[in-house]
Write a protein that holds these residues in place. Structure first.
Motif, PDB file in Angstrom:
ATOM      1  N   GLY A  13       0.753  -1.354   0.081  1.00  0.00           N
ATOM      2  CA  GLY A  13      -0.137   0.055  -0.070  1.00  0.00           C
ATOM      3  C   GLY A  13       0.849   1.119   0.036  1.00  0.00           C
ATOM      4  O   GLY A  13       0.262   2.311  -0.133  1.00  0.00           O
ATOM      5  N   ARG A  14       2.086   1.274  -0.053  1.00  0.00           N
ATOM      6  CA  ARG A  14       3.048   2.447  -0.159  1.00  0.00           C
ATOM      7  C   ARG A  14       2.905   3.164  -1.516  1.00  0.00           C
ATOM      8  O   ARG A  14       2.542   2.393  -2.517  1.00  0.00           O
ATOM      9  CB  ARG A  14       4.564   2.163   0.219  1.00  0.00           C
ATOM     10  CG  ARG A  14       4.693   1.559   1.668  1.00  0.00           C
ATOM     11  CD  ARG A  14       6.242   1.208   1.669  1.00  0.00           C
ATOM     12  NE  ARG A  14       6.706   0.228   0.782  1.00  0.00           N
ATOM     13  CZ  ARG A  14       7.628   0.127  -0.121  1.00  0.00           C
ATOM     14  NH1 ARG A  14       8.044   1.391  -0.551  1.00  0.00           N
ATOM     15  NH2 ARG A  14       7.761  -0.597  -0.755  1.00  0.00           N
ATOM     16  N   THR A  15       2.959   4.283  -1.545  1.00  0.00           N
ATOM     17  CA  THR A  15       2.904   5.098  -2.846  1.00  0.00           C
ATOM     18  C   THR A  15       4.513   5.155  -3.226  1.00  0.00           C
ATOM     19  O   THR A  15       5.238   5.743  -2.730  1.00  0.00           O
ATOM     20  CB  THR A  15       2.571   6.494  -2.653  1.00  0.00           C
ATOM     21  OG1 THR A  15       1.337   6.544  -2.073  1.00  0.00           O
ATOM     22  CG2 THR A  15       2.693   7.304  -3.926  1.00  0.00           C
ATOM     23  N   THR A  16       4.467   4.203  -4.389  1.00  0.00           N
ATOM     24  CA  THR A  16       5.938   4.122  -5.132  1.00  0.00           C
ATOM     25  C   THR A  16       6.038   4.442  -6.333  1.00  0.00           C
ATOM     26  O   THR A  16       5.173   4.558  -7.292  1.00  0.00           O
ATOM     27  CB  THR A  16       6.487   2.633  -4.723  1.00  0.00           C
ATOM     28  OG1 THR A  16       5.373   1.897  -5.688  1.00  0.00           O
ATOM     29  CG2 THR A  16       6.253   2.174  -3.620  1.00  0.00           C
ATOM     30  N   ALA A  17       7.288   4.910  -6.837  1.00  0.00           N
ATOM     31  CA  ALA A  17       7.483   5.133  -8.428  1.00  0.00           C
ATOM     32  C   ALA A  17       7.510   3.780  -9.039  1.00  0.00           C
ATOM     33  O   ALA A  17       7.897   2.629  -8.166  1.00  0.00           O
ATOM     34  CB  ALA A  17       8.808   5.688  -8.508  1.00  0.00           C
ATOM     35  N   PHE A  18       7.065   3.616 -10.218  1.00  0.00           N
ATOM     36  CA  PHE A  18       7.016   2.366 -10.942  1.00  0.00           C
ATOM     37  C   PHE A  18       8.014   2.626 -12.468  1.00  0.00           C
ATOM     38  O   PHE A  18       7.977   3.566 -12.804  1.00  0.00           O
ATOM     39  CB  PHE A  18       5.716   1.836 -11.008  1.00  0.00           C
ATOM     40  CG  PHE A  18       5.181   2.202 -12.155  1.00  0.00           C
ATOM     41  CD1 PHE A  18       5.222   1.845 -13.584  1.00  0.00           C
ATOM     42  CD2 PHE A  18       3.954   3.327 -12.067  1.00  0.00           C
ATOM     43  CE1 PHE A  18       4.383   2.424 -14.551  1.00  0.00           C
ATOM     44  CE2 PHE A  18       3.016   3.687 -13.027  1.00  0.00           C
ATOM     45  CZ  PHE A  18       3.511   3.425 -14.300  1.00  0.00           C
ATOM     46  N   LEU A  19       8.392   1.331 -12.672  1.00  0.00           N
ATOM     47  CA  LEU A  19       8.981   1.336 -14.117  1.00  0.00           C
ATOM     48  C   LEU A  19       8.415   0.069 -14.584  1.00  0.00           C
ATOM     49  O   LEU A  19       8.827  -0.874 -14.134  1.00  0.00           O
ATOM     50  CB  LEU A  19      10.373   1.376 -14.118  1.00  0.00           C
ATOM     51  CG  LEU A  19      11.462   1.500 -15.435  1.00  0.00           C
ATOM     52  CD1 LEU A  19      11.003   2.659 -16.239  1.00  0.00           C
ATOM     53  CD2 LEU A  19      12.933   1.504 -15.164  1.00  0.00           C
ATOM     54  N   LEU A  53       4.210  -7.387 -21.834  1.00  0.00           N
ATOM     55  CA  LEU A  53       4.725  -6.935 -20.660  1.00  0.00           C
ATOM     56  C   LEU A  53       5.702  -7.763 -20.187  1.00  0.00           C
ATOM     57  O   LEU A  53       5.641  -9.028 -19.899  1.00  0.00           O
ATOM     58  CB  LEU A  53       3.699  -6.682 -19.500  1.00  0.00           C
ATOM     59  CG  LEU A  53       4.112  -6.236 -18.092  1.00  0.00           C
ATOM     60  CD1 LEU A  53       4.448  -4.806 -18.476  1.00  0.00           C
ATOM     61  CD2 LEU A  53       2.866  -6.081 -17.215  1.00  0.00           C
ATOM     62  N   GLN A  54       7.100  -7.124 -20.112  1.00  0.00           N
ATOM     63  CA  GLN A  54       8.110  -7.971 -19.683  1.00  0.00           C
ATOM     64  C   GLN A  54       8.695  -7.826 -17.947  1.00  0.00           C
ATOM     65  O   GLN A  54       8.472  -8.947 -17.334  1.00  0.00           O
ATOM     66  CB  GLN A  54       9.477  -7.402 -20.158  1.00  0.00           C
ATOM     67  CG  GLN A  54       9.385  -7.561 -21.793  1.00  0.00           C
ATOM     68  CD  GLN A  54       9.253  -9.031 -22.215  1.00  0.00           C
ATOM     69  OE1 GLN A  54      10.373 -10.148 -21.965  1.00  0.00           O
ATOM     70  NE2 GLN A  54       8.240  -9.506 -22.784  1.00  0.00           N
ATOM     71  N   TRP A  55       8.237  -6.565 -17.437  1.00  0.00           N
ATOM     72  CA  TRP A  55       8.528  -6.649 -16.076  1.00  0.00           C
ATOM     73  C   TRP A  55       8.053  -5.090 -15.357  1.00  0.00           C
ATOM     74  O   TRP A  55       7.786  -4.506 -16.349  1.00  0.00           O
ATOM     75  CB  TRP A  55       9.876  -6.863 -15.602  1.00  0.00           C
ATOM     76  CG  TRP A  55      11.019  -6.202 -16.249  1.00  0.00           C
ATOM     77  CD1 TRP A  55      11.864  -6.850 -17.407  1.00  0.00           C
ATOM     78  CD2 TRP A  55      11.303  -4.830 -16.262  1.00  0.00           C
ATOM     79  NE1 TRP A  55      12.519  -5.685 -17.943  1.00  0.00           N
ATOM     80  CE2 TRP A  55      12.442  -4.553 -17.201  1.00  0.00           C
ATOM     81  CE3 TRP A  55      11.041  -3.876 -15.416  1.00  0.00           C
ATOM     82  CZ2 TRP A  55      13.031  -3.486 -17.249  1.00  0.00           C
ATOM     83  CZ3 TRP A  55      11.636  -2.562 -15.449  1.00  0.00           C
ATOM     84  CH2 TRP A  55      12.671  -2.523 -16.470  1.00  0.00           C
ATOM     85  N   VAL A  56       7.697  -5.433 -14.247  1.00  0.00           N
ATOM     86  CA  VAL A  56       7.465  -4.060 -13.530  1.00  0.00           C
ATOM     87  C   VAL A  56       8.247  -3.919 -12.229  1.00  0.00           C
ATOM     88  O   VAL A  56       8.156  -4.904 -11.328  1.00  0.00           O
ATOM     89  CB  VAL A  56       5.806  -3.940 -13.217  1.00  0.00           C
ATOM     90  CG1 VAL A  56       5.394  -2.627 -12.299  1.00  0.00           C
ATOM     91  CG2 VAL A  56       5.001  -4.202 -14.109  1.00  0.00           C
ATOM     92  N   ARG A  57       8.835  -2.768 -12.111  1.00  0.00           N
ATOM     93  CA  ARG A  57       9.446  -2.569 -10.745  1.00  0.00           C
ATOM     94  C   ARG A  57       8.867  -1.481 -10.072  1.00  0.00           C
ATOM     95  O   ARG A  57       8.622  -0.556 -10.782  1.00  0.00           O
ATOM     96  CB  ARG A  57      11.116  -2.280 -11.046  1.00  0.00           C
ATOM     97  CG  ARG A  57      11.865  -3.650 -11.881  1.00  0.00           C
ATOM     98  CD  ARG A  57      11.752  -4.838 -11.052  1.00  0.00           C
ATOM     99  NE  ARG A  57      12.506  -5.717 -11.750  1.00  0.00           N
ATOM    100  CZ  ARG A  57      11.994  -6.860 -12.324  1.00  0.00           C
ATOM    101  NH1 ARG A  57      10.706  -6.856 -12.261  1.00  0.00           N
ATOM    102  NH2 ARG A  57      12.841  -7.704 -13.044  1.00  0.00           N
TER     103      ARG A  57
END
Length: 614
Positions: free
Chosen positions: A482-488, A497-501
């Protein structure tokens, strides 16, 4: 008042993408609301002190100790409270005078510490010589040594990097002399001691430049670089930029700097009496031209207005010679332009969202995403629009590949083109070929949480597509609680879709920009707390740059400082990033305080930072 209200809407919840959407994305993004934007708020470094706000020497947790105290009115815990200018005063004529904090629940790593002096005009009580020490269980180890710290202001805050950081339960500031001319310590006064756990930057700033004007708002929203180390910064200002006078109530600017940060030329785009918002920039290295995009409420460049609010794209040569402006809009509707991209033939693609049928398209939802293609001369080639009945679909990313295909990305609360979605907000990407024929649409969303918001996109030399933004839930393959995080996220050109970080602290992180080259992909944005420590919290915004390889493995993170104003740290935000051919990195955004050796000129100034290659 109209400008302030529009800026409030413009910067809520990622929300140039959602200017008119009620309840968009739940939690607000890093982009400030109007009051915060046009004023300042107290901030600190890459996260607040890891010591809690104390209300006594042992409350709420941990232990504050000292060598002695001047009187019960100036106890040591007042150097760790949230009130200023309360202070600790040491026992008179006691040398050394020391102040310490101990955690009772385990050791902490302190990378930086800050001292804020407090005692009115009596600056002789400021510390001059000291050591910063950690307790290893049997002895005090010197982690940092400072001497001849003189000329303190009445409420000055100074920050110091720990020379030899380690993990310790207890730290102390051990002071051997004050600024009094008499030998030893007469009395030490400290208004605030901050123990900061923020990893040092892995890339050093080569220079930092700011631009602004008295009582004005100026902010960079996008950045591009050419092959000669020049950067092209686009944003908005209420007061003009670099000697260019304001035209309207809010204007777009384009500011071009050389590799040393010296401004080469700048332009202001505006219409008297109305607002023009600069949101995107693209530099075409084949044609040596630069494109600026955004939205305008007037006849920008003398072009007749198709609607009350229109997207625009303006073309310049690399020398700043104006080429043309085109408006995209529709009678009775509002059209917002955000990002612009170009291809090898110098065609330009402007994208955004609209609440009406644009260029013969039929409106599907509350708002739809659009992309419009122009040729090098500014002739409109086609417009495509996508939405879903009852849904709000907004766009923020556009990028082209070597074949002339264009990829449009954004945020929606609907299931576009037969995709599945959660009940909240999801990210989409649509591929069109050079003729505007839709190839595919893809979406991803949080498995737990309220939503995800897209803010930027790019493509690497191998043809991989990257999307960035922020999420307050778990994205595919991630668990952030539930944290607000940046994603790539990485997609292939075929839409796989290969990956999400996800990256960020407990204080919140936002992936506002993404760029790529042959060495990797670089996620840029701003955050509260140390983005390398998930449990880190903070109330302060600072910029960061994170490098990933093509497999999604994090290589390094560089975190920059915040700014300072009136003795307190204030926020710095990063909205744009670029890489030059020599591997130098550039970050651009805004500051609400003195930053990088530059003095704040307005309420908010632009920021451009150059970082050395890694």
């Amino acid at each position: 008042m109209e400008v302030i209200q529009t800026l409030k809407r413009l910067f809520l919840a990622g929300a140039v993408v959602a200017l008119s959407l009620p309840g968009c994305q739940g939690e607000a993004s890093s982009e400030p609301g109007g009051e915060e934007l046009l004023n300042t708020s107290a901030q600190a470094l890459c996260g607040s002190s890891v010591a809690p706000v104390m209300t006594g020497n042992t409350t709420p947790t941990g232990i504050v100790s000292r060598s002695g105290v001047f009187s019960s009115s100036y106890e040591a815990w007042q150097a760790f409270d949230s009130s200023f200018p309360t202070m600790w005063l040491s026992q008179e004529n006691q040398t050394p005078a020391w102040l310490a904090y101990e955690w009772t629940d385990g050791p902490q790593v302190v990378h930086r510490y800050a001292i804020q002096y407090s005692n009115g005009s009596i600056t002789t009580r400021a510390p001059k010589d000291w050591t910063f020490e950690g307790w290893n269980g049997s002895a005090w180890l010197v982690l940092d040594t400072r001497s001849n710290q003189i000329n303190w202001g009445g409420a000055e805050r100074r920050e110091f990097q720990v020379t030899s950081p380690g993990s310790y339960r207890k730290y102390r500031l051990n002071i051997s002399d004050d600024n009094d001319t008499r030998a030893g310590v007469v009395v030490i006064s400290i208004g605030r001691l901050e123990l900061l756990s923020c990893a040092p930057t892995t890339t050093s700033p080569l220079w930092t430049k700011t631009q602004g004007s008295n009582n004005g708002y100026s902010e960079t929203r996008a950045l591009a670089a050419d092959g000669n180390g020049r950067t092209y910064a686009v944003g908005m200002s209420t007061v003009g930029i670099e000697g260019n006078a304001a035209v309207g109530t809010l204007d777009t600017f384009l500011s071009v700097s050389d590799a040393s940060g010296v401004t080469q030329w700048s332009r202001v785009l505006g219409v008297p009496g109305v607002m023009t918002a600069g949101m995107g920039v693209a530099f075409n290295r084949v044609s040596n031209t630069v494109y600026v995009s955004g939205w305008a409420d007037g006849a920008l460049g003398g072009v007749p207005m198709p609607g009350p609010r229109n997207a625009f794209v303006t073309k310049y040569s690399a020398a700043g010679v104006y080429q043309w402006t085109r408006l995209v809009g529709v009678a009775g509707g509002s059209t917002y332009g955000y990002t612009v991209a170009t291809d090898a033939s110098d065609n330009s693609f402007i994208m955004g969202d609209v609440d009406a049928g644009l260029d013969g398209n039929v409106r599907a939802g509350m708002s739809d995403v659009f992309v419009t293609k122009f040729d090098a001369a500014g002739n409109k080639l086609w417009t495509r629009q996508t939405g879903l009945a009852g849904a709000s679909t907004t766009g923020k990313g556009v990028v082209t590949d070597s074949a002339g295909n264009v990829y449009v990305s954004g945020t929606t609360n609907g299931a576009l083109d037969g995709n599945s979605t959660a009940t909240g907000w999801s990210v989409f990407v649509i591929k069109y070929d050079a003729a505007g024929v839709k190839q595919w649409t893809r979406q991803f969303y949080v498995s737990a949480g309220s939503g995800v918001t897209l803010l930027a996109s790019t493509m690497d030399p191998a043809g991989n597509l990257y999307l960035s933004g922020y999420s307050n839930g778990d994205l595919p393959g991630n668990s952030v609680g539930g944290r607000t995080t940046a994603f790539l996220a990485q997609y292939t050109s075929a839409g796989v879709l290969q990956w999400v970080r996800q990256l960020g602290s407990n204080g919140g992180a936002y992936g506002n920009a993404v760029v790529a080259n042959s060495s990797g992909v670089f996620l840029a944005g701003d955050a509260k707390g140390d983005v390398t420590v998930p449990s880190s919290t903070g109330t302060e915004q600072h910029s960061f740059l994170a490098r990933f390889d093509a497999a999604g493995v994090l290589q390094w993170v560089s975190q920059q400082d915040t700014a300072f104003r009136n003795g307190s740290a204030v926020g710095v935000r990063c909205y744009g990033a670029a890489i030059d051919p020599n591997g130098n990195y550039y970050l651009a955004g805004s500051t609400m305080g003195n930053y990088g050796g530059n003095t704040l000129k307005g309420s908010t100034d632009t920021v451009l930072v150059k970082l050395s290659p890694q």
